[in-house]
Design a protein around this motif. Structure first.
Motif, short mmCIF file in Angstrom:
data_model
loop_
_atom_site.label_atom_id
_atom_site.label_comp_id
_atom_site.label_asym_id
_atom_site.label_seq_id
_atom_site.Cartn_x
_atom_site.Cartn_y
_atom_site.Cartn_z
N LEU A 152 90.12 27.69 10.56
CA LEU A 152 89.49 29.01 10.55
C LEU A 152 90.41 30.00 11.25
O LEU A 152 90.96 29.70 12.31
N GLU A 153 90.54 31.15 10.67
CA GLU A 153 91.33 32.21 11.32
C GLU A 153 90.47 32.88 12.37
O GLU A 153 89.28 33.07 12.19
N SER A 168 89.60 31.69 15.23
CA SER A 168 88.75 30.78 16.02
C SER A 168 89.58 30.00 17.00
O SER A 168 90.69 29.69 16.83
N SER A 195 78.50 29.46 7.57
CA SER A 195 79.06 30.65 6.91
C SER A 195 79.95 30.31 5.72
O SER A 195 80.51 29.22 5.62
N GLU A 196 80.10 31.29 4.84
CA GLU A 196 81.03 31.17 3.72
C GLU A 196 82.47 31.09 4.23
O GLU A 196 83.30 30.42 3.62
N ARG A 197 82.74 31.74 5.34
CA ARG A 197 84.08 31.71 5.94
C ARG A 197 84.48 30.27 6.28
O ARG A 197 85.59 29.84 5.99
N ASP A 220 84.97 28.28 2.96
CA ASP A 220 86.25 28.62 2.33
C ASP A 220 87.41 27.93 3.04
O ASP A 220 88.31 27.39 2.40
N ALA A 221 87.40 27.96 4.38
CA ALA A 221 88.47 27.32 5.15
C ALA A 221 88.46 25.81 4.93
O ALA A 221 89.51 25.19 4.73
N LEU A 248 78.51 29.85 12.42
CA LEU A 248 79.87 29.76 11.88
C LEU A 248 79.95 28.63 10.86
O LEU A 248 80.49 28.81 9.76
#
Length: 178
Positions: free
Chosen positions: A175-176, A178, A162-164, A167-168, A159
């Motif tokens: 994080l959405e 999570s 990650s790019e996610r 970005d967050a 996690l």
């Protein structure tokens, strides 16, 4: 006045003037993860040492193998992106593998400014030898942590990589999901 931390003597330092006292009680996720990765890295390095490899070099051999497609080796940029490292760090890390005849670098026939990396027959043989040593070390880590904790640690590490997550972080939002 000097502040002590539980991070160990190498990471203790005098308190700078003007820094609020509360700062020194804050948990540092970066320092904790770096200590953890250094510890794990030492364990995997010990496992690879009889083969003349470090764990990071094993990871590069795996990445080159995994990114190779039928007759087309990966570019250094592709390897760097996969490993989340700068191209300069990658070229530095590849030097001993090239020197030892485990990896060859070739100009990209489509873009002569780019280089592609290929495992040599010796590199593939060393990788095959290293897989069992890696599996033993990985199994011991899994046993020591317990399968649930080990799985959770890998998921958290994935996690964060990650790019996610990036970005967050960049947007300053949680994080959405999570």
């Amino acid at each position: 006045m000097s502040k002590k931390s539980n991070a160990g003597p190498a990471e203790s330092c005098p308190e700078p003037e003007g820094v609020p006292e509360a700062f020194f009680g804050l948990a540092c996720t970066n320092a904790a993860l770096r200590r953890a990765t250094r510890r794990l890295g030492q364990l995997y390095d010990d496992a690879m040492a009889p083969l003349g490899l470090k764990a990071t070099q094993f990871g590069l051999l795996v990445a080159i193998r995994d990114l190779s497609e039928a007759g087309k080796e990966p570019t250094l940029n592709e390897i760097a992106a996969r490993q989340l490292i700068q191209i300069s760090a990658l070229t530095h890390a590849l030097k001993p593998l090239v020197r030892d005849g485990l990896v060859e670098l070739h100009p990209d026939p489509e873009d002569r400014r780019s280089k592609r990396a290929a495992l040599t027959p010796e590199g593939l043989a060393r990788l095959q030898q290293a897989v069992s040593r890696w599996a033993q070390a990985n199994g011991r880590v899994e046993t020591t942590l317990g399968p649930g904790v080990a799985e959770g640690l890998r998921a958290l590490a994935d996690l964060i990589a990650s790019e996610r997550f990036l970005d967050a972080y960049r947007s300053g939002r949680p994080l959405e999901g999570s």
